[in-house]
Design an enzyme around this catalytic site. Structure first.
Site, PDB file in Angstrom:
ATOM      1  N   SER A   1       0.869  -1.179   0.000  1.00 19.32           N
ATOM      2  CA  SER A   1       0.000   0.000   0.000  1.00 19.32           C
ATOM      3  C   SER A   1       0.903   1.225   0.000  1.00 19.32           C
ATOM      4  CB  SER A   1      -0.837  -0.006   1.288  1.00 19.32           C
ATOM      5  OG  SER A   1      -1.498   1.228   1.478  1.00 19.32           O
TER       6      SER A   1
ATOM      7  N   TYR B   1      -2.190  -1.463  10.411  1.00 23.01           N
ATOM      8  CA  TYR B   1      -2.145  -1.565   8.949  1.00 23.01           C
ATOM      9  C   TYR B   1      -0.829  -0.996   8.416  1.00 23.01           C
ATOM     10  CZ  TYR B   1      -4.010  -1.151   4.142  1.00 23.01           C
ATOM     11  OH  TYR B   1      -4.229  -1.260   2.791  1.00 23.01           O
TER      12      TYR B   1
HETATM   13  P1  NAD Z   1     -11.569  -6.038   0.021  1.00 21.87           P
HETATM   14  O1  NAD Z   1     -12.130  -5.960   1.389  1.00 21.87           O
HETATM   15  O2  NAD Z   1     -12.418  -5.647  -1.140  1.00 21.87           O
HETATM   16  O3  NAD Z   1     -11.014  -7.513  -0.266  1.00 21.87           O
HETATM   17  C1  NAD Z   1     -10.271  -8.193   0.687  1.00 21.87           C
HETATM   18  C2  NAD Z   1     -10.215  -9.645   0.302  1.00 21.87           C
HETATM   19  O4  NAD Z   1      -9.493 -10.345   1.312  1.00 21.87           O
HETATM   20  C3  NAD Z   1     -11.593 -10.317   0.213  1.00 21.87           C
HETATM   21  O5  NAD Z   1     -11.584 -11.280  -0.813  1.00 21.87           O
HETATM   22  C4  NAD Z   1     -11.716 -10.989   1.576  1.00 21.87           C
HETATM   23  O6  NAD Z   1     -12.613 -12.098   1.584  1.00 21.87           O
HETATM   24  C5  NAD Z   1     -10.291 -11.417   1.772  1.00 21.87           C
HETATM   25  N1  NAD Z   1      -9.965 -11.712   3.158  1.00 21.87           N
HETATM   26  C6  NAD Z   1     -10.107 -10.940   4.253  1.00 21.87           C
HETATM   27  N2  NAD Z   1      -9.725 -11.602   5.343  1.00 21.87           N
HETATM   28  C7  NAD Z   1      -9.318 -12.833   4.929  1.00 21.87           C
HETATM   29  C8  NAD Z   1      -8.812 -13.972   5.587  1.00 21.87           C
HETATM   30  N3  NAD Z   1      -8.646 -14.014   6.919  1.00 21.87           N
HETATM   31  N4  NAD Z   1      -8.521 -15.052   4.841  1.00 21.87           N
HETATM   32  C9  NAD Z   1      -8.707 -15.053   3.497  1.00 21.87           C
HETATM   33  N5  NAD Z   1      -9.180 -14.000   2.835  1.00 21.87           N
HETATM   34  C10 NAD Z   1      -9.474 -12.904   3.546  1.00 21.87           C
HETATM   35  O7  NAD Z   1     -10.228  -5.185   0.077  1.00 21.87           O
HETATM   36  P2  NAD Z   1      -9.299  -4.545  -1.067  1.00 21.87           P
HETATM   37  O8  NAD Z   1      -9.439  -3.067  -0.961  1.00 21.87           O
HETATM   38  O9  NAD Z   1      -9.510  -5.196  -2.349  1.00 21.87           O
HETATM   39  O10 NAD Z   1      -7.870  -4.889  -0.466  1.00 21.87           O
HETATM   40  C11 NAD Z   1      -7.049  -5.897  -0.982  1.00 21.87           C
HETATM   41  C12 NAD Z   1      -5.615  -5.616  -0.587  1.00 21.87           C
HETATM   42  O11 NAD Z   1      -5.206  -4.379  -1.153  1.00 21.87           O
HETATM   43  C13 NAD Z   1      -5.411  -5.514   0.923  1.00 21.87           C
HETATM   44  O12 NAD Z   1      -4.182  -6.107   1.283  1.00 21.87           O
HETATM   45  C14 NAD Z   1      -5.333  -4.013   1.135  1.00 21.87           C
HETATM   46  O13 NAD Z   1      -4.580  -3.677   2.253  1.00 21.87           O
HETATM   47  C15 NAD Z   1      -4.652  -3.565  -0.142  1.00 21.87           C
HETATM   48  N6  NAD Z   1      -4.856  -2.158  -0.461  1.00 21.87           N
HETATM   49  C16 NAD Z   1      -6.102  -1.656  -0.648  1.00 21.87           C
HETATM   50  C17 NAD Z   1      -6.239  -0.313  -0.964  1.00 21.87           C
HETATM   51  C18 NAD Z   1      -7.577   0.304  -1.206  1.00 21.87           C
HETATM   52  O14 NAD Z   1      -7.645   1.540  -1.283  1.00 21.87           O
HETATM   53  N7  NAD Z   1      -8.640  -0.452  -1.349  1.00 21.87           N
HETATM   54  C19 NAD Z   1      -5.116   0.503  -1.054  1.00 21.87           C
HETATM   55  C20 NAD Z   1      -3.859  -0.051  -0.858  1.00 21.87           C
HETATM   56  C21 NAD Z   1      -3.734  -1.391  -0.554  1.00 21.87           C
END
Ligand code: NAD
Length: 260
Positions: free
Chosen positions: A142, A155
């Site tokens: 991130s 985080y």
């Molecule tokens: P999201 O909530 O849409 O998706 C998260 C996914 O992880 C889902 O499929 C969920 O079922 C799965 N998950 C959660 N806990 C779990 C567990 N214990 N075991 C297995 N699967 C699990 O989130 P997102 O925004 O798509 O985030 C995905 C990644 O991207 C994360 O690591 C997040 O930190 C990173 N990220 C997101 C953003 C953003 O702005 N959305 C920015 C930077 C980084």
């Protein structure tokens, strides 16, 4: 080159992981989906990916906070597909609270899911990659792996840790045809971000509209959210042979956020 490779994308039932799964399948890779959600919806996602891209797509519901479940995820993928060539460590959760009120069980869960899970998938998949002298590990860190924001202690700590893990794995794997890189997205409008808007509003005592304008996109110079398609395209590139000399990096896709 990417055609016929076998990939695991953790946390790919939603958001960024799902976008990356779609992009890898579109590049001809077989994909093991993982994550939580409604069984019928996941099955529809799985069959939809297979139909659109003509690749094999399977699903494993491993809880990424549990090392034994991760062992089963990696061994089942290797058994079902024949190898694990690509791992995208994407599963992640968030919790927003001042550090003195930060629930300790949330700290533990965030460290386990956002950081330790990548250690486990890597330690389990790397031996096969080294043996075949080809592998790609893509860690979804991130912008919060590079800079901090208040109220996100676990985080930010986990994502900074992810960059340390990325560099170490890159060095250990470098002479075996295996690369390890981190993608550092800015804000992407996924369920993870949508659900933290009310908490951030509460923690800062401001409206939800103000959170989007003045907090989420405040530092994102383009004033636009990053899209999952943009992240998927970068993940596919990192899996290509053209990216063989890119390793140990942290690549921001953040609309200029970390240029400040
Ligand atoms: P999201 O909530 O849409 O998706 C998260 C996914 O992880 C889902 O499929 C969920 O079922 C799965 N998950 C959660 N806990 C779990 C567990 N214990 N075991 C297995 N699967 C699990 O989130 P997102 O925004 O798509 O985030 C995905 C990644 O991207 C994360 O690591 C997040 O930190 C990173 N990220 C997101 C953003 C953003 O702005 N959305 C920015 C930077 C980084």
């Amino acid at each position: 080159m990417t055609q016929g490779k076998n990939a695991i994308v953790t946390g790919s039932t939603s958001g960024i992981g799902l976008g990356i799964a779609e992009a890898l399948a579109g590049a001809g890779m077989n994909v093991m989906l993982n994550g939580f959600g409604d069984a019928d919806e996941i099955e529809a996602t799985r069959t939809g990916l297979e139909a659109r891209h003509g690749v094999k797509v399977a699903y494993h519901g491993a809880d990424m906070s549990k090392p034994e479940a991760i062992e089963d995820l990696v061994s089942s993928t290797a058994a079902g597909f024949g190898s694990v060539d690509v791992v995208v460590n994407n599963a992640g959760i968030q919790n927003v609270a001042p550090i003195e009120a930060f629930p300790t069980e949330k700290w533990d869960a965030i460290l386990a899911i956002n950081l330790s899970s990548a250690f486990h998938t890597t330690r389990l998949a790397l031996p096969g990659m080294k043996e075949r002298t080809w592998g790609r590990i893509v860690n979804i860190a991130s912008a919060h792996g590079l800079v901090a924001s208040p109220f996100k202690s676990a985080y930010v700590a986990a994502k900074h840790g992810m960059l340390g893990l990325t560099k170490t794995v890159a060095l250990e794997a470098a002479e075996f045809g295996v690369t390890c890189n981190a993608i550092c997205p800015g804000y992407v409008l996924t369920p993870l971000v949508e659900t933290q808007i009310p908490d951030t509003a509460k923690a800062r005592g401001i409206s939800e509209e103000a959170v989007v304008r003045d907090v989420l996109l405040a530092a994102q110079a383009t004033k636009q959210f990053v899209t999952v398609e943009q992240l998927g395209a970068l993940a596919v590139f990192l899996c290509s042979d053209q990216a063989a000399q890119i390793t140990g990096t942290a690549l921001p896709v953040d609309g200029g956020w970390t240029a400040h």
